[in-house]
Motif scaffolding. Sequence first.
Motif, mmCIF file in Angstrom:
data_model
loop_
_atom_site.group_PDB
_atom_site.id
_atom_site.type_symbol
_atom_site.label_atom_id
_atom_site.label_comp_id
_atom_site.label_asym_id
_atom_site.label_seq_id
_atom_site.Cartn_x
_atom_site.Cartn_y
_atom_site.Cartn_z
ATOM 1 N N GLY A 1 -37.330 22.162 -36.023
ATOM 2 C CA GLY A 1 -38.482 21.787 -35.257
ATOM 3 C C GLY A 1 -39.744 22.305 -36.502
ATOM 4 O O GLY A 1 -39.812 21.934 -37.612
ATOM 5 N N GLN A 2 -40.670 23.375 -35.900
ATOM 6 C CA GLN A 2 -41.801 23.675 -36.720
ATOM 7 C C GLN A 2 -41.381 24.849 -37.459
ATOM 8 O O GLN A 2 -42.467 25.544 -38.287
ATOM 9 N N GLN A 3 -40.215 25.439 -37.470
ATOM 10 C CA GLN A 3 -39.792 26.887 -38.057
ATOM 11 C C GLN A 3 -39.078 26.316 -39.282
ATOM 12 O O GLN A 3 -38.099 25.493 -39.357
ATOM 13 N N VAL A 4 -39.096 27.290 -40.326
ATOM 14 C CA VAL A 4 -38.535 27.257 -41.425
ATOM 15 C C VAL A 4 -37.699 28.470 -41.761
ATOM 16 O O VAL A 4 -38.503 29.502 -41.644
ATOM 17 N N ALA A 5 -36.514 28.489 -41.902
ATOM 18 C CA ALA A 5 -35.917 29.812 -42.576
ATOM 19 C C ALA A 5 -35.482 29.638 -44.049
ATOM 20 O O ALA A 5 -35.010 28.659 -44.526
#
Length: 381
Positions: free
Chosen positions: A70-74
């Motif tokens: 979604g709107q998150q990056v790891a």
Amino acid sequence: MKTLTGQTWRRWPVAGAALLVLAVLAGCAGGSKRPEPAELPPNVAVLGVRQAWVARATEVAFPLEVHVAGQQVALAGSDGTVLTLDAATGQTLGRAQVGEALSGGVGSDGQVTAVVTRVNEVVALSGGREIWRHRLGTQSYTAPLVAGGRVFVLGADRSLTGMDGQTGAVLWNVQRTTEPLVLRQAGVLTAVGNTLVAGLSGRLVGVNPDNGSILWEAPVASARGTNDVERLVDLVGGVSRQANVVCTRAFQAAVGCVDTHNGQVQWTRQANGATGISGDGERLYGTEGDGRVMAWNAQDGGRAWVADDLQWRFLTGTLVLGSAVVFGDSTGLVHLRARADGKPLNRLRTDGSGIAATPVLAGNTLVVVTRKGAVYGFVLE
């Protein structure tokens, strides 16, 4: 039965075996020094892009794969720091430290995040805390695939291991004949429906994720030559998926597409690259070892266009972004090229340390990570 998500996760050479192999291959190709790239002309911003934010991670000297949910990056740094960022703002949502230098990562399903350390341990995190770690019998340079409540790991020897996502208990292990040489870079490990799809030497292989049984094997490239270096064949991380069709690259040998429903090879074409590819259903896009940018017709592998103005630069894998194809280089530049013909659309600057991973899109934000650990968020205007 737990099912896989069907999402695709996503190389850049690092010190060690990969660079040794690349250097040997270059020497075999002619023994001359790599030519200096031509100076780039002034940038003309045909496509508007603005820098929205910049965040700080730690130095990246391993084959990082940035994971998007979604709107998150790891993402992660070589020292074992694992970060989760809000792609819209660059805000840090989570930070963890696994206590060891990393060799592969990052994989996640939004709940469990997994990386591999240089001491051959898979470490799983949840909520910023370590929940388990498991010692492998081999090194791994590929981000673990976290899906269906399980963690799947592709070893450098192209073994496959399936583990319980909550406990780390080994569910199954598949061993292959060990190759004399392997690449120190990410391989292919993804999910299509409820099939685990992995690159084992020059073959794309479909695996039952419940028990590790092989469902089909599709040869993308075959070993050639008379010695171990010349016969090196391996699939590299970064694939294009359209429905059941997965297209992939064999290191300095070929690109090809496979129907993962039945394991049938649709086509293969000779290609001389070492980074992953991307696609849009109509074409595939990739960068070659000599710095040319290529587009192939997705239906038959015919060449659609080639751009050679970046020749002799070291380029990352590609990302399809709207009307553009995006990739980075070893000087820290991010290039945007037209999907239609490969012409320049814009050129973005970072910190000059080199782009560490194939750029990713999270929401509406283009996220780029540099070797020094700077994380940039760009937005198309």
